[in-house]
Motif scaffolding. Structure first.
Motif, PDB file in Angstrom:
ATOM      1  N   GLY A 215       0.830  -1.193   0.000  1.00 44.85           N
ATOM      2  CA  GLY A 215       0.000   0.000   0.000  1.00 44.85           C
ATOM      3  C   GLY A 215       0.863   1.240   0.000  1.00 44.85           C
TER       4      GLY A 215
ATOM      5  N   TYR B 262       6.674  -2.417   7.147  1.00 41.24           N
ATOM      6  CA  TYR B 262       6.764  -3.151   5.872  1.00 41.24           C
ATOM      7  C   TYR B 262       8.234  -3.425   5.536  1.00 41.24           C
ATOM      8  CZ  TYR B 262       6.146  -3.785   0.777  1.00 41.24           C
ATOM      9  OH  TYR B 262       6.148  -4.254  -0.512  1.00 41.24           O
TER      10      TYR B 262
ATOM     11  N   ASN C 244       9.434   1.995  -6.881  1.00 42.93           N
ATOM     12  CA  ASN C 244       7.971   2.166  -6.855  1.00 42.93           C
ATOM     13  C   ASN C 244       7.342   1.698  -8.173  1.00 42.93           C
ATOM     14  OD1 ASN C 244       8.854   3.622  -4.570  1.00 42.93           O
ATOM     15  ND2 ASN C 244       7.107   4.998  -4.665  1.00 42.93           N
TER      16      ASN C 244
ATOM     17  N   SER D 285      -3.813   3.632  -1.954  1.00 42.24           N
ATOM     18  CA  SER D 285      -2.950   3.518  -3.139  1.00 42.24           C
ATOM     19  C   SER D 285      -1.631   4.260  -2.995  1.00 42.24           C
ATOM     20  CB  SER D 285      -3.681   4.096  -4.337  1.00 42.24           C
ATOM     21  OG  SER D 285      -3.786   5.490  -4.197  1.00 42.24           O
TER      22      SER D 285
ATOM     23  N   LEU E  83      -2.820  10.132  -8.171  1.00 40.71           N
ATOM     24  CA  LEU E  83      -2.832  11.405  -8.904  1.00 40.71           C
ATOM     25  C   LEU E  83      -3.532  11.263 -10.257  1.00 40.71           C
ATOM     26  CD1 LEU E  83       0.654  12.960  -8.024  1.00 40.71           C
ATOM     27  CD2 LEU E  83      -1.552  13.209  -6.859  1.00 40.71           C
TER      28      LEU E  83
ATOM     29  N   LEU F 294      -2.692  17.445  -3.807  1.00 49.44           N
ATOM     30  CA  LEU F 294      -1.557  16.541  -3.698  1.00 49.44           C
ATOM     31  C   LEU F 294      -1.137  16.484  -2.224  1.00 49.44           C
ATOM     32  CD1 LEU F 294       1.105  17.359  -6.352  1.00 49.44           C
ATOM     33  CD2 LEU F 294       1.808  16.753  -4.090  1.00 49.44           C
ATOM     34  N   TRP F 295      -0.711  15.314  -1.743  1.00 46.79           N
ATOM     35  CA  TRP F 295      -0.303  15.192  -0.340  1.00 46.79           C
ATOM     36  C   TRP F 295       1.128  15.686  -0.165  1.00 46.79           C
ATOM     37  CZ3 TRP F 295      -1.829   9.383   0.856  1.00 46.79           C
ATOM     38  CH2 TRP F 295      -3.218   9.273   0.794  1.00 46.79           C
TER      39      TRP F 295
ATOM     40  N   PRO G 149       9.424  15.533  -2.443  1.00 49.85           N
ATOM     41  CA  PRO G 149      10.122  14.236  -2.431  1.00 49.85           C
ATOM     42  C   PRO G 149      10.262  13.695  -3.855  1.00 49.85           C
ATOM     43  CG  PRO G 149       8.379  14.235  -0.783  1.00 49.85           C
ATOM     44  CD  PRO G 149       8.217  15.487  -1.592  1.00 49.85           C
TER      45      PRO G 149
ATOM     46  N   PRO H 264       1.996  13.080   5.176  1.00 49.36           N
ATOM     47  CA  PRO H 264       3.458  12.944   5.257  1.00 49.36           C
ATOM     48  C   PRO H 264       4.155  12.948   3.887  1.00 49.36           C
ATOM     49  CG  PRO H 264       2.378  10.826   5.620  1.00 49.36           C
ATOM     50  CD  PRO H 264       1.281  11.838   5.483  1.00 49.36           C
TER      51      PRO H 264
ATOM     52  N   LYS I 145      14.394   8.184  -3.231  1.00 53.42           N
ATOM     53  CA  LYS I 145      14.841   6.782  -3.255  1.00 53.42           C
ATOM     54  C   LYS I 145      15.095   6.290  -4.679  1.00 53.42           C
ATOM     55  CE  LYS I 145      10.258   5.059  -1.835  1.00 53.42           C
ATOM     56  NZ  LYS I 145       9.549   4.027  -1.122  1.00 53.42           N
TER      57      LYS I 145
HETATM   58  O1  GFB Z   1       3.541   6.382  -3.362  1.00 52.99           O
HETATM   59  P1  GFB Z   1       3.512   6.755  -1.927  1.00 52.99           P
HETATM   60  O2  GFB Z   1       2.250   6.537  -1.199  1.00 52.99           O
HETATM   61  O3  GFB Z   1       4.622   5.962  -1.128  1.00 52.99           O
HETATM   62  O4  GFB Z   1       3.882   8.318  -1.786  1.00 52.99           O
HETATM   63  P2  GFB Z   1       6.163   6.053  -0.747  1.00 52.99           P
HETATM   64  C1  GFB Z   1       4.976   8.901  -2.443  1.00 52.99           C
HETATM   65  C2  GFB Z   1       4.967  10.406  -2.231  1.00 52.99           C
HETATM   66  O5  GFB Z   1       3.867  10.987  -2.928  1.00 52.99           O
HETATM   67  C3  GFB Z   1       4.837  10.873  -0.774  1.00 52.99           C
HETATM   68  C4  GFB Z   1       3.160  11.872  -2.088  1.00 52.99           C
HETATM   69  O6  GFB Z   1       5.645  12.004  -0.564  1.00 52.99           O
HETATM   70  C5  GFB Z   1       3.343  11.261  -0.691  1.00 52.99           C
HETATM   71  O7  GFB Z   1       3.074  12.201   0.327  1.00 52.99           O
HETATM   72  N1  GFB Z   1       1.763  12.000  -2.517  1.00 52.99           N
HETATM   73  C6  GFB Z   1       1.206  13.131  -3.028  1.00 52.99           C
HETATM   74  C7  GFB Z   1       0.808  11.058  -2.479  1.00 52.99           C
HETATM   75  N2  GFB Z   1      -0.088  12.962  -3.270  1.00 52.99           N
HETATM   76  C8  GFB Z   1      -0.378  11.671  -2.942  1.00 52.99           C
HETATM   77  C9  GFB Z   1      -1.581  10.903  -2.982  1.00 52.99           C
HETATM   78  O8  GFB Z   1      -2.651  11.373  -3.350  1.00 52.99           O
HETATM   79  N3  GFB Z   1      -1.491   9.608  -2.593  1.00 52.99           N
HETATM   80  C10 GFB Z   1      -0.292   9.036  -2.169  1.00 52.99           C
HETATM   81  N4  GFB Z   1      -0.277   7.742  -1.825  1.00 52.99           N
HETATM   82  N5  GFB Z   1       0.854   9.755  -2.091  1.00 52.99           N
HETATM   83  C11 GFB Z   1       5.619   3.617  -0.147  1.00 52.99           C
HETATM   84  C12 GFB Z   1       5.819   2.782   1.084  1.00 52.99           C
HETATM   85  O9  GFB Z   1       6.279   4.778   0.150  1.00 52.99           O
HETATM   86  O10 GFB Z   1       6.220   3.087  -1.297  1.00 52.99           O
HETATM   87  C13 GFB Z   1       5.615   1.342   0.823  1.00 52.99           C
HETATM   88  O11 GFB Z   1       5.014   3.292   2.128  1.00 52.99           O
HETATM   89  C14 GFB Z   1       6.331   0.863  -0.422  1.00 52.99           C
HETATM   90  O12 GFB Z   1       6.013   0.609   1.923  1.00 52.99           O
HETATM   91  C15 GFB Z   1       6.043   1.756  -1.580  1.00 52.99           C
HETATM   92  O13 GFB Z   1       7.713   0.805  -0.187  1.00 52.99           O
HETATM   93  C16 GFB Z   1       6.834   1.380  -2.825  1.00 52.99           C
HETATM   94  O14 GFB Z   1       7.038   5.973  -1.952  1.00 52.99           O
HETATM   95  O15 GFB Z   1       6.450   7.211   0.143  1.00 52.99           O
END
Ligand code: GFB
Length: 328
Positions: free
Chosen positions: A71, A140, A169, A182, A188, A209-210, A215, A283, A289
């Protein structure tokens, strides 16, 4: 032992998920005819006894371990127990059962979030366990580190041919588009699509956008990962061990971009021209990465799908699903 026969029995654990399904389709297209899969209703991989019985009955020659609880950043943060407990349990049952059955090769799928939050960029495989993890996904990450270590230990003690791929990712058709659980890319895409033409005054509504949007992330199209899995299944063991003495191979594209730049690219693909807003209460996670792909490069594998092209295919798939749901 490498995969050479088209009749070899290959068990794809998690074949209904985005990743497992792409691997299944890719292996099938490559001519492998003897694929085995079970849905989670048919076989709960967290149950070591059921998993052991399944392996004893099926006797697979090869295993791709793509079953996992996954997730985005919020789901990881909200459900720490599920993320660590389910993943540890799945990995332990499957890896142990594969050892007991004596499979020819097992490929375990890890994740690049196992590396320290402030690992050197691009992150080489040997930066594992050199610093603290990103807190939002530490649960995780610890599970995935344990899965890799299990493979490494079975190799070291028993000579089992078990390898870990660390994909960056992932995204693609079959992704999770639920905004609560997601990852960023499908979220997005969905938000930009939904905002088109929906502003009360006409035109496109804003997309939120979060976090800060600063990042950086690297995105790998899921069919490229499936190709990397096949490549590794077919590669000679000595070559793999020469490239990866610890059995770990990063899989990435060698380029990253900021979440703000990803948003702009998605707006372009979707045709969204409205404003972008930020919800800073969410966050940011790890600042960057990007993976070091030198090991896979040296073996002769590179990703083929440009980000824009992958996003277009994913968007096509999303709209097809939307049309199907409307028709139902
Ligand atoms: O893809 P994501 O959820 O996971 O978020 P991670 C990546 C970045 O996108 C973060 C930003 O900085 C989020 O705050 N973001 C902006 C958003 N808008 C959104 C939105 O609407 N939804 C989401 N989800 N993010 C995950 C790990 O980390 O990556 C898992 O938590 C796994 O364990 C995975 O490793 C590949 O890249 O931060």
């Amino acid at each position: 032992m490498r995969l050479t026969s088209e009749n070899a029995k290959i068990y794809v654990a998690g074949h209904r998920g985005m990743v497992g399904n792409a691997i299944w389709e890719h292996l099938s297209d490559a001519g492998y005819t003897n694929l085995v899969g079970r849905t989670s209703d048919e076989l709960d991989l967290r149950d070591p006894h059921a998993t052991r019985d399944f392996f004893a009955a099926e006797q697979p020659d090869f295993v791709v371990l793509a079953a996992a609880r996954v997730g985005g950043i919020l789901a990881n943060d909200r459900y720490p127990a599920d993320f660590i407990d389910d993943n540890l349990a799945i990995q332990q049952s499957v890896i142990r059962a594969a050892h007991n059955t004596g499979v020819d090769r097992l490929v375990f799928l890890g994740s690049t979030c196992i590396y320290p939050k402030h690992a050197p960029q691009p992150m080489p495989e040997d930066s594992l366990l050199t610093g603290p993890l990103e807190p939002t996904n530490q649960w995780y990450a610890v599970a995935k580190i344990a899965g890799h270590k299990l493979c490494e230990a079975f190799h070291r003690q028993h000579g089992d041919d078990m390898l870990t791929l660390m994909p960056t990712n992932l995204y693609g058709p079959g992704d999770d588009f639920d905004l609560e659980t997601s990852h960023v890319l499908p979220a997005l895409l969905r938000k930009a699509h939904a905002a088109k033409g929906t502003a009360p005054e006409g035109g496109d509504a804003p997309v939120t956008l979060w976090g800060s949007g600063t990042p950086k992330r690297e995105f790998l199209y899921v069919e490229d990962l499936a190709d990397a899995v096949r490549f590794v299944l077919e590669a000679p063991e000595e070559e793999l061990r020469d490239a990866a003495p610890d059995g770990m191979l990063n899989v990435g594209v060698g380029e990253d971009l900021s979440i703000n730049d990803l948003m702009a690219l998605i707006q372009d693909v979707v045709g969204h021209e409205g404003p972008v807003e930020h919800d800073e209460s969410k966050p940011d996670g790890t600042p960057r990465k990007l993976v070091d792909t030198s090991r896979m490069d040296a073996l002769g594998w590179t990703a083929q799908t440009a980000l824009r092209n992958g996003i277009e295919k994913t968007y096509d798939w999303y709209r097809e699903q939307e049309a199907l749901n409307v028709a139902r």
